[in-house]
Scaffold this active site. Sequence first.
Site, PDB file in Angstrom:
ATOM      1  N   ALA A  13       0.798  -1.229   0.000  1.00  0.00           N
ATOM      2  CA  ALA A  13       0.000   0.000   0.000  1.00  0.00           C
ATOM      3  C   ALA A  13       0.831   1.280   0.000  1.00  0.00           C
ATOM      4  CB  ALA A  13      -0.940   0.003   1.194  1.00  0.00           C
ATOM      5  N   LYS A  19      -0.381   4.012  -4.786  1.00  0.00           N
ATOM      6  CA  LYS A  19      -0.624   5.442  -4.651  1.00  0.00           C
ATOM      7  C   LYS A  19      -1.232   6.036  -5.916  1.00  0.00           C
ATOM      8  CE  LYS A  19       3.220   7.897  -4.901  1.00  0.00           C
ATOM      9  NZ  LYS A  19       4.569   8.274  -4.477  1.00  0.00           N
ATOM     10  N   ARG A  46       5.406  -2.475   4.356  1.00  0.00           N
ATOM     11  CA  ARG A  46       6.460  -2.426   5.375  1.00  0.00           C
ATOM     12  C   ARG A  46       6.568  -1.055   6.032  1.00  0.00           C
ATOM     13  NH1 ARG A  46      10.550  -6.002   1.857  1.00  0.00           N
ATOM     14  NH2 ARG A  46       9.979  -4.368   0.415  1.00  0.00           N
ATOM     15  N   GLU A 213       4.025   5.108 -27.331  1.00  0.00           N
ATOM     16  CA  GLU A 213       4.035   5.986 -26.168  1.00  0.00           C
ATOM     17  C   GLU A 213       5.012   7.121 -26.417  1.00  0.00           C
ATOM     18  OE1 GLU A 213       2.930   3.959 -21.921  1.00  0.00           O
ATOM     19  OE2 GLU A 213       5.023   3.921 -22.499  1.00  0.00           O
ATOM     20  N   HIS A 237      -0.033  -7.291 -23.389  1.00  0.00           N
ATOM     21  CA  HIS A 237      -1.119  -6.451 -23.917  1.00  0.00           C
ATOM     22  C   HIS A 237      -1.401  -6.733 -25.400  1.00  0.00           C
ATOM     23  CE1 HIS A 237      -0.569  -4.609 -20.139  1.00  0.00           C
ATOM     24  NE2 HIS A 237       0.287  -3.675 -20.462  1.00  0.00           N
ATOM     25  N   LYS A 340      -0.643   6.166 -28.776  1.00  0.00           N
ATOM     26  CA  LYS A 340      -1.682   5.543 -29.577  1.00  0.00           C
ATOM     27  C   LYS A 340      -1.653   4.027 -29.412  1.00  0.00           C
ATOM     28  CE  LYS A 340      -3.148   7.455 -33.449  1.00  0.00           C
ATOM     29  NZ  LYS A 340      -3.053   7.950 -34.822  1.00  0.00           N
ATOM     30  N   GLN A 369      -6.933   3.782 -27.968  1.00  0.00           N
ATOM     31  CA  GLN A 369      -6.677   5.058 -27.306  1.00  0.00           C
ATOM     32  C   GLN A 369      -5.710   5.893 -28.114  1.00  0.00           C
ATOM     33  OE1 GLN A 369      -5.037   3.231 -23.754  1.00  0.00           O
ATOM     34  NE2 GLN A 369      -2.967   3.748 -24.354  1.00  0.00           N
TER      35      GLN A 369
HETATM   36  C1  BG6 Z   1       2.082  -1.073 -18.612  1.00  0.00           C
HETATM   37  C2  BG6 Z   1       3.547  -1.003 -18.948  1.00  0.00           C
HETATM   38  O1  BG6 Z   1       1.668  -2.398 -18.529  1.00  0.00           O
HETATM   39  O2  BG6 Z   1       1.333  -0.399 -19.606  1.00  0.00           O
HETATM   40  C3  BG6 Z   1       3.994   0.429 -19.092  1.00  0.00           C
HETATM   41  O3  BG6 Z   1       4.283  -1.637 -17.935  1.00  0.00           O
HETATM   42  C4  BG6 Z   1       3.102   1.169 -20.062  1.00  0.00           C
HETATM   43  O4  BG6 Z   1       5.339   0.487 -19.517  1.00  0.00           O
HETATM   44  C5  BG6 Z   1       1.628   0.971 -19.711  1.00  0.00           C
HETATM   45  O5  BG6 Z   1       3.429   2.531 -19.991  1.00  0.00           O
HETATM   46  C6  BG6 Z   1       0.703   1.580 -20.732  1.00  0.00           C
HETATM   47  O6  BG6 Z   1      -0.619   1.560 -20.272  1.00  0.00           O
HETATM   48  P1  BG6 Z   1      -1.696   2.572 -20.856  1.00  0.00           P
HETATM   49  O7  BG6 Z   1      -2.976   2.133 -20.220  1.00  0.00           O
HETATM   50  O8  BG6 Z   1      -1.281   3.937 -20.468  1.00  0.00           O
HETATM   51  O9  BG6 Z   1      -1.676   2.395 -22.338  1.00  0.00           O
END
Ligand code: BG6
Length: 481
Positions: A13, A19, A46, A213, A237, A340, A369
């Site tokens: 946590a 967080k 911890r 990204e 993913h 994207k 996205q």
């Molecule tokens: C995570 C990866 O699983 O997915 C990250 O560890 C990445 O490196 C992230 O930035 C991207 O997720 P999202 O939802 O922002 O596309």
Amino acid sequence: EFQYPHTFILMGASGDLAKKKIYPTIWYLYRDNLLPKHSKFIGYARTKQTMQDVREKTKKYMKVRPGEEELLENFWAANDYLAGSYDKRIDYEFLNQLISKHEKGICANRIFYLAVPPTVFEEVTVNIKNACSSIKGFTRVIIEKPFGRDDVSSEKLSNHLATLFREEQIYRIDHYLGKEMVQNLMTIRFANQIFNPAWNRENIASVLISFKEPFGTEGRGGYFDDFGIIRDVMQNHLLQILSLVAMEKPVTLNPNDIRDEKVKVLRHINPIELKDILVGQYVGNPDGQGEEKLGYLNDPTVPKGSVTPTYALAALWINNARWQGVPFILRCGKALNERKAEVRVQYKDVPGDIFSGHSKRNELVIRVQPGEALYLKMMSKSPGMKFDLVETELDLTYSTRYKEASVPDAYERLILDVFTGTQMHFVRNDELKEAWRIFTPVLKKLEENKIKPVPYVYGSRGPPEADGKLSEYDFKFSGSY
Ligand code: BG6
């Protein structure tokens, strides 16, 4: 199952994930009245700290709208925190006492979210099982990647978990499965007669599934360098998206029927060959090209001379009757020109084109996205006197079509699923095993041969070599993606 109260226990946590993501998520679920009544939340880590400290640390990440202040107070009143070790049984007995205290003698359902480093994973799960399991209600554990780093370590972890919990108790998160358009894939495919009959090698040339990204590791290099983009994004993913795009129609919508089909299609994929993968690593942008950005190797948290890829493009081949010969191209990268994630299903050229070869390929684009959208690129006559062709789109962009609807965050949806016991959008053990079977050999080859990734500039579209690869896999450009 809602007959008992629920306790959500957040292990780890005080960490970053808790967080930034998990506390805000449970607050939104609480705020929107989606959780079972009388749910309690307990943080465990911890770090010695008070609830006040937890509130302060999470404040900046929890959105609170005007008028929600009282609700937020109620939320925090339903929270508690306990500091303890990850390895000592006695600490978990204290945790069990605290949970029991909040349950007020009624035995509650317990959900454990493991936001802890993989190094303590085994001891945490053993102790949860032995000291903190619910007696009458359910005990469920939510876990996040990394699920090992190759086939052997992943199997070890799976075997360990299997000695403690039944598969129905284990919720392996791949948060892409919680995204609106990823969840829409099955509807698009199986609720529309227009798509499914042509969803095959006779009509489709190639499929491109990409993740981009616009930022690099920026201080997170230590974690990232151990894994690389293939393990971080592609093996989970993107492969999950692939299985939903390529699988056969499940017998029913039952979660196990769906996952049976996902596993089946993965079993038709051979391990990726070295010739079918291109890896890249970003370098700093030269002077004069916008804001200065450091290259991957200049990030102080990245080990010197690292050959870890920050970009990868791979072609996967599905050897079944529907897909044989159709490349599924997975492509992902950090420090690129935009954020994207999308799927492009590119149809074949029109055979016997009577428009002097001007008919461009149809393409079905599923944008995950940003800005959920589904559109079909198609040819049409240009309006007016001329008899010209023009490429246009049948366009379902969510922001214009569904003005009122808000798309829930992936984590909110998935955590709620754990309360209700819906495993449809979670990764089953055998899916994970197939994913590692497909990726482990090529990861080993890249690492053992220290294959140097090709450079690309921070903020660019990726390595220039990637475009050549796309055409090699029969993916034709009609834009710049
Ligand atoms: C995570 C990866 O699983 O997915 C990250 O560890 C990445 O490196 C992230 O930035 C991207 O997720 P999202 O939802 O922002 O596309």
